[in-house]
Write a protein that holds these residues in place. Sequence first.
Motif, PDB file in Angstrom:
ATOM      1  N   UNK A 121       6.964 109.526 -56.951  1.00 15.02           N
ATOM      2  CA  UNK A 121       6.561 110.501 -58.025  1.00 15.02           C
ATOM      3  C   UNK A 121       6.305 111.023 -56.959  1.00 15.02           C
ATOM      4  N   UNK A 122       5.996 110.791 -55.091  1.00 13.69           N
ATOM      5  CA  UNK A 122       6.135 112.155 -54.011  1.00 13.69           C
ATOM      6  C   UNK A 122       7.242 111.205 -53.244  1.00 13.69           C
ATOM      7  N   UNK A 123       7.979 112.521 -52.568  1.00  9.44           N
ATOM      8  CA  UNK A 123       8.869 112.309 -51.522  1.00  9.44           C
ATOM      9  C   UNK A 123       7.599 112.971 -50.173  1.00  9.44           C
ATOM     10  N   UNK A 124       7.135 112.644 -49.423  1.00 16.90           N
ATOM     11  CA  UNK A 124       5.980 113.250 -47.535  1.00 16.90           C
ATOM     12  C   UNK A 124       7.473 112.734 -47.093  1.00 16.90           C
ATOM     13  N   UNK A 125       7.747 112.124 -47.112  1.00 17.68           N
ATOM     14  CA  UNK A 125       9.707 112.363 -45.719  1.00 17.68           C
ATOM     15  C   UNK A 125      10.488 112.200 -45.867  1.00 17.68           C
ATOM     16  N   UNK A 126      10.711 113.742 -45.638  1.00 19.58           N
ATOM     17  CA  UNK A 126      12.081 114.308 -45.375  1.00 19.58           C
ATOM     18  C   UNK A 126      12.913 114.785 -44.628  1.00 19.58           C
ATOM     19  N   UNK A 127      14.028 113.798 -44.008  1.00 22.89           N
ATOM     20  CA  UNK A 127      14.901 114.334 -42.741  1.00 22.89           C
ATOM     21  C   UNK A 127      15.996 114.498 -43.005  1.00 22.89           C
ATOM     22  N   UNK A 128      16.261 115.710 -42.102  1.00 21.60           N
ATOM     23  CA  UNK A 128      18.133 115.960 -42.933  1.00 21.60           C
ATOM     24  C   UNK A 128      18.791 115.499 -41.866  1.00 21.60           C
ATOM     25  N   UNK A 129      19.539 114.852 -42.006  1.00 24.78           N
ATOM     26  CA  UNK A 129      20.610 114.282 -41.269  1.00 24.78           C
ATOM     27  C   UNK A 129      22.101 115.136 -41.269  1.00 24.78           C
ATOM     28  N   UNK A 130      22.318 116.278 -41.720  1.00 18.98           N
ATOM     29  CA  UNK A 130      23.366 116.972 -41.529  1.00 18.98           C
ATOM     30  C   UNK A 130      22.860 118.035 -42.359  1.00 18.98           C
ATOM     31  N   UNK A 131      22.929 119.568 -41.346  1.00 20.05           N
ATOM     32  CA  UNK A 131      22.472 120.718 -42.062  1.00 20.05           C
ATOM     33  C   UNK A 131      23.919 121.527 -41.666  1.00 20.05           C
ATOM     34  N   UNK A 132      25.112 120.970 -41.932  1.00 15.14           N
ATOM     35  CA  UNK A 132      26.212 122.173 -42.260  1.00 15.14           C
ATOM     36  C   UNK A 132      26.549 123.032 -40.425  1.00 15.14           C
TER      37      UNK A 132
END
Length: 85
Positions: A11-22
């Motif tokens: 329902x919610x995605x409070x934790x997001x981490x970039x693992x590759x930003x190009x």
Amino acid sequence: MSIAISDDDGLNWPWIRDIDTGFGFCGPMNWDLNGQLAYPTLIEGQPGELHVAYSWAGRQAICYVTLSEQEVIGYDPAATPFGSF
């Protein structure tokens, strides 16, 4: 390429981490210049151990990343507190 964790069945995605930003390009240059990240696959090994593989460089290479769930949510109980000796 980002990884997100939910604690309420999506329902919610409070934790997001970039693992590759190009390479940081956006707009029309995004596809041609950012490494063409695609087809991500994620599995959990040991509890909390995340393994991610995805194609890179126009599907000519595979990138593999392993990280812990704590690294995504920003909390690692085993980490030394900042400034501690």
